[in-house]
Design an enzyme around this catalytic site. Sequence first.
Site, PDB file in Angstrom:
ATOM      1  N   ARG A  21       0.834  -1.193   0.000  1.00 53.68           N
ATOM      2  CA  ARG A  21       0.000   0.000   0.000  1.00 53.68           C
ATOM      3  C   ARG A  21       0.871   1.246   0.000  1.00 53.68           C
ATOM      4  O   ARG A  21       2.059   1.204   0.324  1.00 53.68           O
ATOM      5  CB  ARG A  21      -0.944   0.029   1.202  1.00 53.68           C
ATOM      6  CG  ARG A  21      -0.263  -0.103   2.560  1.00 53.68           C
ATOM      7  CD  ARG A  21      -1.232   0.116   3.696  1.00 53.68           C
ATOM      8  NE  ARG A  21      -1.613   1.518   3.796  1.00 53.68           N
ATOM      9  CZ  ARG A  21      -2.871   1.945   3.874  1.00 53.68           C
ATOM     10  NH1 ARG A  21      -3.865   1.089   3.842  1.00 53.68           N
ATOM     11  NH2 ARG A  21      -3.155   3.224   3.972  1.00 53.68           N
ATOM     12  N   LEU A  22       0.238   2.345  -0.391  1.00 52.81           N
ATOM     13  CA  LEU A  22       0.866   3.658  -0.350  1.00 52.81           C
ATOM     14  C   LEU A  22      -0.213   4.620   0.112  1.00 52.81           C
ATOM     15  O   LEU A  22      -1.298   4.677  -0.481  1.00 52.81           O
ATOM     16  CB  LEU A  22       1.399   4.029  -1.739  1.00 52.81           C
ATOM     17  CG  LEU A  22       2.356   5.220  -1.850  1.00 52.81           C
ATOM     18  CD1 LEU A  22       3.619   4.990  -1.013  1.00 52.81           C
ATOM     19  CD2 LEU A  22       2.737   5.461  -3.304  1.00 52.81           C
ATOM     20  N   ASP A  23       0.056   5.373   1.190  1.00 52.59           N
ATOM     21  CA  ASP A  23      -0.968   6.213   1.807  1.00 52.59           C
ATOM     22  C   ASP A  23      -1.569   7.199   0.820  1.00 52.59           C
ATOM     23  O   ASP A  23      -0.935   7.605  -0.155  1.00 52.59           O
ATOM     24  CB  ASP A  23      -0.381   6.982   2.991  1.00 52.59           C
ATOM     25  CG  ASP A  23      -0.034   6.080   4.161  1.00 52.59           C
ATOM     26  OD1 ASP A  23      -0.626   4.996   4.258  1.00 52.59           O
ATOM     27  OD2 ASP A  23       0.836   6.466   4.967  1.00 52.59           O
ATOM     28  N   ILE A  24      -2.776   7.643   1.124  1.00 48.68           N
ATOM     29  CA  ILE A  24      -3.489   8.580   0.267  1.00 48.68           C
ATOM     30  C   ILE A  24      -2.709   9.877   0.060  1.00 48.68           C
ATOM     31  O   ILE A  24      -2.783  10.506  -1.000  1.00 48.68           O
ATOM     32  CB  ILE A  24      -4.897   8.870   0.853  1.00 48.68           C
ATOM     33  CG1 ILE A  24      -5.741   9.678  -0.124  1.00 48.68           C
ATOM     34  CG2 ILE A  24      -4.796   9.561   2.201  1.00 48.68           C
ATOM     35  CD1 ILE A  24      -7.187   9.824   0.312  1.00 48.68           C
ATOM     36  N   SER A  41       0.567  10.154  -0.013  1.00 55.71           N
ATOM     37  CA  SER A  41       1.910   9.849  -0.508  1.00 55.71           C
ATOM     38  C   SER A  41       1.827   9.620  -2.019  1.00 55.71           C
ATOM     39  O   SER A  41       0.788   9.249  -2.549  1.00 55.71           O
ATOM     40  CB  SER A  41       2.487   8.595   0.163  1.00 55.71           C
ATOM     41  OG  SER A  41       2.596   8.769   1.552  1.00 55.71           O
TER      42      SER A  41
END
Length: 326
Positions: A151-154, A156
């Site tokens: 995942r990659l934060d919103i 980022s």
Amino acid sequence: MATPQHPPVFRRAAPPAPKAPIPAGQSNTAAHGANGTLRLNKRMAELGLASRREADEWIGKGWVKVNGRVAEMGMQVTPDVRIEIDKQATGAQAKQVTVLINKPLGLVSGQAEDGHEPAITLVQPQNRWAEDNARFFFHPSQLKSLVPAGRLDIDSTGLLVLTQDGRVARQLIGEDAVMEKEYLVRVMYTGVLNAAAADSAAATYAAAPGAQARSAQSGQVTQLSRIDDDDPVSQDVQSVFPPDKLALLRHGLKLDGQALQPAKVEWQNPEQLRFVLTEGKKRQIRRMCEQVGLKVVGLKRVRIGRVMLGNLPVGQWRYLAPHEHF
């Protein structure tokens, strides 16, 4: 007058919750058997031949042989058995795609949530990078079972991997995965050590240290900015940041009561740090930084394993080429 007696009421005990159904033809669902044996699908996954689900599909179709005999669903094997895969299986596997996206701000990695679109919505022909030379043609069927491998934060940006290939998913997010991930992190030095960030991801949401509780309750997230190579340096953070705090970023911090693995952390320029991590706890870099008095104002992932983000433009995607490996 005597009180009338009512016959006792007996209630049947609730039936036990049903167990998950065993796949057709399979009688043994244990991963480990007697005398050091393993279930065949787990052994195939360990060898990088297929994901467990994929292995079960192949076994069910008769595409797998063990020591020259057609495999049975759920069978236990020793580590030294010879496993053969039918060409039909390898042909099906070759059609699976892995997609690399340069995720912009405001998109979530997985399913849509809180009104935010998922990154997979970018995977359309018009968003494919013009310089992608992988010999794949886009087809809507490629979107089926295309899921994030990590995942990659919103808030980022950078490299996000979506894949249909269980082998890739296992390599990146499997239970025994140890994969380097590299980030460029633009920071400001507040000098305020936010110890709460060690136990709560919400403690990094606040725009200012005094607003921690208020921001966590409202759920507001500070809007971060994109990182570009030609961004101006607004202040010399490197000159004021204590060396002992840099050492703590490399090793010595905890999140949620667990010690973090050693990380590679160095200055990329006077206001930007380069992080290389081998784990991925929720909002890890932001929480690490807030514990040592830094505030993250921009975060971009630029590498996973041996695969680089490179010149892939923000909001565009490309295929992982057959010669590329994480």
